[in-house]
Design an enzyme around this catalytic site. Structure first.
Site, PDB file in Angstrom:
ATOM      1  N   HIS A 224       0.810  -1.219   0.000  1.00  0.00           N
ATOM      2  CA  HIS A 224       0.000   0.000   0.000  1.00  0.00           C
ATOM      3  C   HIS A 224       0.845   1.271   0.000  1.00  0.00           C
ATOM      4  O   HIS A 224       0.395   2.317  -0.493  1.00  0.00           O
ATOM      5  CB  HIS A 224      -0.960  -0.004   1.196  1.00  0.00           C
ATOM      6  CG  HIS A 224      -2.071  -1.003   1.053  1.00  0.00           C
ATOM      7  ND1 HIS A 224      -3.212  -0.742   0.333  1.00  0.00           N
ATOM      8  CD2 HIS A 224      -2.201  -2.269   1.518  1.00  0.00           C
ATOM      9  CE1 HIS A 224      -4.016  -1.793   0.361  1.00  0.00           C
ATOM     10  NE2 HIS A 224      -3.430  -2.736   1.087  1.00  0.00           N
ATOM     11  N   ASP A 228       0.182   4.290  -2.457  1.00  0.00           N
ATOM     12  CA  ASP A 228       0.004   5.692  -2.063  1.00  0.00           C
ATOM     13  C   ASP A 228       0.959   6.600  -2.833  1.00  0.00           C
ATOM     14  O   ASP A 228       0.586   7.713  -3.240  1.00  0.00           O
ATOM     15  CB  ASP A 228       0.243   5.845  -0.559  1.00  0.00           C
ATOM     16  CG  ASP A 228      -0.899   5.276   0.280  1.00  0.00           C
ATOM     17  OD1 ASP A 228      -1.959   4.983  -0.300  1.00  0.00           O
ATOM     18  OD2 ASP A 228      -0.714   5.132   1.499  1.00  0.00           O
ATOM     19  N   ASP A 254      -8.957   5.082  -5.951  1.00  0.00           N
ATOM     20  CA  ASP A 254      -8.122   5.317  -7.138  1.00  0.00           C
ATOM     21  C   ASP A 254      -8.868   6.130  -8.194  1.00  0.00           C
ATOM     22  O   ASP A 254      -8.596   6.012  -9.379  1.00  0.00           O
ATOM     23  CB  ASP A 254      -7.656   3.982  -7.718  1.00  0.00           C
ATOM     24  CG  ASP A 254      -8.821   3.080  -8.135  1.00  0.00           C
ATOM     25  OD1 ASP A 254      -9.984   3.440  -7.834  1.00  0.00           O
ATOM     26  OD2 ASP A 254      -8.579   2.027  -8.735  1.00  0.00           O
TER      27      ASP A 254
END
Length: 349
Positions: A224, A228, A254
């Site tokens: 993740h 990010d 997203d």
């Protein structure tokens, strides 16, 4: 004295700023002391200067507003250091003061203006080229006025802090914390303004709905944190292609949106939509050198619509239409990249 108190009460209750309070106080201070110049200063000890904020001059002596002088050479500093609030012999007390000589100051009174915590803000002063006697009434008025000004300064500073804090809270509430882009709430408000402007100017509102294809796989493969980082990089690239009047926002997850006003109609609008979709696709695909991973990203699905505003428009309906357009683009991209199964040739009968 009763007339002064009545005027003071009116000035304090009506004042909405330091200036609105100070100017009538300077006039009253002149009436009570008989001195020809009264003024309020601000002291910047860090810079070593004193500024004359507001002044009242009723005779030949002129203390100009906006005057800035070195703090160390002022009568105010000398008076403060010595605890002397009054003198009718400036030359005898502080003959080394160049400013006093240039202004021909003979009588001088001064008291510090302090904040509630004792911090020095400035000074409230009165001066004259002639000799004037010291009066207890004048000293009491000077002290009272300095106290009232200090309270008003503190009140204004508190209000300014509250306004600044509210502005910061409003900014935080309208900003996506990861990318720094406006969030969904800010986007909806901006689109409302665009629709209203478009209705007045007979312009359309162009909305590009952007969905990052394959983002879940990137998260699953690289973690993740890398996901990010990609979201932040996409946000930067979107900002890089915006015109001054355009807006980019993150809806969440997203999904992003780019919105702008458009004067195009008919086939021209379709061409403009396709051009915007291509610009977004080109800006957001390709090589990403991110902390923790290097990606060659194939790009998002982009659906662009142009809405002609009317009085019954709904922002959520416009976003839903742009989302549906994006989803059709996504399906087309999937079909274009789907593996094809070759059919076996038919045997002759």
């Amino acid at each position: 004295m009763s007339e002064i108190l009545a005027q003071l009460s009116q000035s304090v209750s009506a004042a909405r700023s330091v200036e609105e309070l100070t100017r009538p106080l300077l006039e009253m201070l002149e009436a009570v002391t008989g001195l020809e110049s009264t003024y309020l200063t601000f002291i910047d000890e860090a810079q070593g200067v004193q500024h004359v904020l507001y002044a009242r001059n009723s005779s030949t002596m002129q203390i100009p507003e906006g005057l800035t002088v070195p703090w160390h050479d002022t009568l105010c500093k000398r008076a403060l250091d010595e605890g002397r609030t009054f003198t009718d012999d400036v030359a005898g007390c502080w003959g080394d003061s160049q400013a006093a000589r240039e202004l021909n100051i003979r009588t001088y009174v001064s008291t510090p203006v302090r904040m509630g915590d004792g911090t020095l803000y400035g000074t409230l002063c009165a001066a004259s080229a002639s000799s004037h006697a010291r009066t207890p009434e004048g000293e009491r008025i000077l002290t009272l006025f300095a106290y009232l000004i200090g309270q008003q300064v503190e009140r204004e500073q508190l209000i300014q802090k509250l306004l600044s804090a509210n502005q910061q809270l409003a900014t935080v509430a309208a900003t996506d914390p990861l990318t720094g882009l406006p969030n969904r709430r800010a986007l909806v408000e901006a689109l409302e303004r665009m629709f209203a402007h478009g209705l007045r100017q007979q312009m359309g509102v162009q909305i590009a709905f952007i969905d990052l294809d394959g983002f879940k796989a990137i998260n699953d493969t690289h973690g993740h944190e890398v996901g990010d980082q990609l979201l932040m990089a996409i946000a930067q690239r979107l900002q890089g292609l915006l015109r001054a009047e355009d807006m980019a926002a993150r809806l969440g997850g997203d999904e992003f949106v780019v919105a702008s006003l458009s004067a195009h109609t008919g086939q021209a609008a379709e061409a403009a939509q396709e051009a915007l979709a291509q610009r977004i696709a080109q800006a957001t695909q390709g090589h990403f050198d991110l902390p923790g991973a290097t990606l060659d990203y194939t790009g998002p699905s982009v659906g662009v619509v142009t809405i002609a505003p009317d009085r019954n428009h709904r922002v959520e309906d416009a976003l839903r239409l742009a989302d549906q357009t994006m989803y059709r683009v996504k399906l087309a991209r999937r079909l274009a990249h789907a593996p094809r199964i070759a059919q076996a040739p038919q045997q002759p009968q």
